[in-house]
Design an enzyme around this catalytic site. Structure first.
Site, PDB file in Angstrom:
ATOM      1  N   GLY A  50      48.294  22.170   4.902  1.00 44.00           N
ATOM      2  CA  GLY A  50      49.322  22.207   3.869  1.00 44.00           C
ATOM      3  C   GLY A  50      49.828  23.624   3.655  1.00 44.00           C
TER       4      GLY A  50
ATOM      5  N   LYS B 151      55.512  22.285  12.490  1.00 44.66           N
ATOM      6  CA  LYS B 151      56.304  23.159  11.610  1.00 44.66           C
ATOM      7  C   LYS B 151      56.319  24.594  12.111  1.00 44.66           C
ATOM      8  CE  LYS B 151      52.541  25.078   9.708  1.00 44.66           C
ATOM      9  NZ  LYS B 151      52.179  26.493   9.576  1.00 44.66           N
TER      10      LYS B 151
END
Length: 332
Positions: free
Chosen positions: A137, A192
């Protein structure tokens, strides 16, 4: 109070070791650099990675792999993706009982296209595998170590492992949610980094907010397309392990991937940029893996393709941006 071994002494492993120690756990870190180990044991610092952070004095470190393996039943694998398989195999040779493995690596293996949990599963024999999970995260180590509010996701195929991770790490500045989509959480964390390098390029070239927003939005679309093809829940990419991690990595100078991209956007070669940074940039290896994986799976990933050309085929960044903007007309 639990005993936990942290394999790897980089910035994130160090920050999480500090969290665990402050949560009352007994923590031993393992690394190969004798100077790093001595510095942590003597001065409770890791200046190579978190130069100003004073760490919990209860944390110990060792270069002795066997000592690290025998210390606990819970292993935090805080290593670069490319080191996971080798170190896991070395650990397995020393094991005599089941252990729980928690990893924080954000990458995909180059040759096999496997996620990190799959790499660990391959490397640890079944009689030693007590479960594998991931903690992922939006969580820059530099902020975690100074107790800035941070929220992350814990995921595993075994819900008991997810809950264990939540229990170990959660406190008043680190909030941990469980998530049952291991594939999605791992892919979100890995993919990402590709978009973060591209985002850094856009910033380094001096483009404005419009371009940055477009890149992140279309980047998320790429991540979701590939993730869904590989069995992830598309909704995962709207959570902490997806868009949460994407935003923080694409907008922060703490991000190695963004920093690399920024230097590329300013005209430096990848080799020059990496020489200046002196740190592992996971997104480079992930770009290579995902470029070939997307071709294998028949998934369209134009931003990934463009970045691959910049990193591995010496295509100028200006040409890559132009190629993206001049693609055929499409519906969103």
């Amino acid at each position: 109070m639990r005993k936990i071994t942290v394999f790897g002494m980089g910035s994130f492993g160090t920050a999480l070791a500090n969290v665990l120690a402050q949560n009352g756990h007994d923590v031993l870190m393992w690394g190969k650099n004798v100077e790093n180990v001595d510095e942590l044991n003597t001065h409770h610092m890791n200046k190579n990675y978190l130069k100003d952070a004073k760490l919990d004095s209860s944390i110990k470190a060792t270069v002795d792999l066997n000592k690290a393996v025998q210390f606990s039943d819970i292993y935090l694998m805080a290593l670069p993706t490319k080191a996971i398989r080798e170190v896991s195999k070395d650990i397995d040779q020393l094991l005599t009982s089941k252990k729980t493995f928690i990893h924080v690596a954000k990458g995909i293996e180059n040759d096999t296209f496997k996620r990190v949990s799959e790499m660990i599963e391959d490397s640890i024999s079944s009689e030693h595998n007590g479960g594998i999970g991931v903690l992922s995260g939006p969580s820059h180590a530099e902020e975690v170590v100074i107790k800035q509010p941070t929220t992350v996701a814990a995921s595993s195929k075994d819900n008991n492992v997810s809950k264990l991770i939540q229990d170990l790490f959660m406190n008043d500045y680190l909030r941990v949610y469980t998530n049952n989509d291991l594939v999605g959480v791992e892919l979100g964390g890995a993919l990402k980094n590709i978009i973060a390098i591209a985002s850094g390029i856009v910033a380094g070239m001096g483009y404005g907010d419009n371009a940055k927003a477009a890149l992140m939005t279309r980047g998320l679309a790429e991540i979701s397309r590939l993730g869904e093809k590989l069995g992830a829940d598309p909704m995962t990419f709207l959570g902490l392990g997806g868009i949460g991690d994407l935003i923080v990595t694409c907008t922060s100078t703490h991000s190695r991937n963004y920093t690399l991209g920024f230097k590329l956007g300013q005209g430096k070669t990848a080799e020059e940029a990496l020489k200046e940074m002196k740190m592992v940039v996971e997104g480079i290896y992930t770009t290579k893996s995902v470029y070939h994986l997307a071709q294998q799976e028949g998934v369209e990933m134009p931003i990934t393709n463009a970045l691959y050309e910049v990193l591995f085929e010496d295509v100028p960044v200006s040409k890559s941006v132009r190629t993206l903007m001049e693609r055929d007309k499409k519906a969103e």
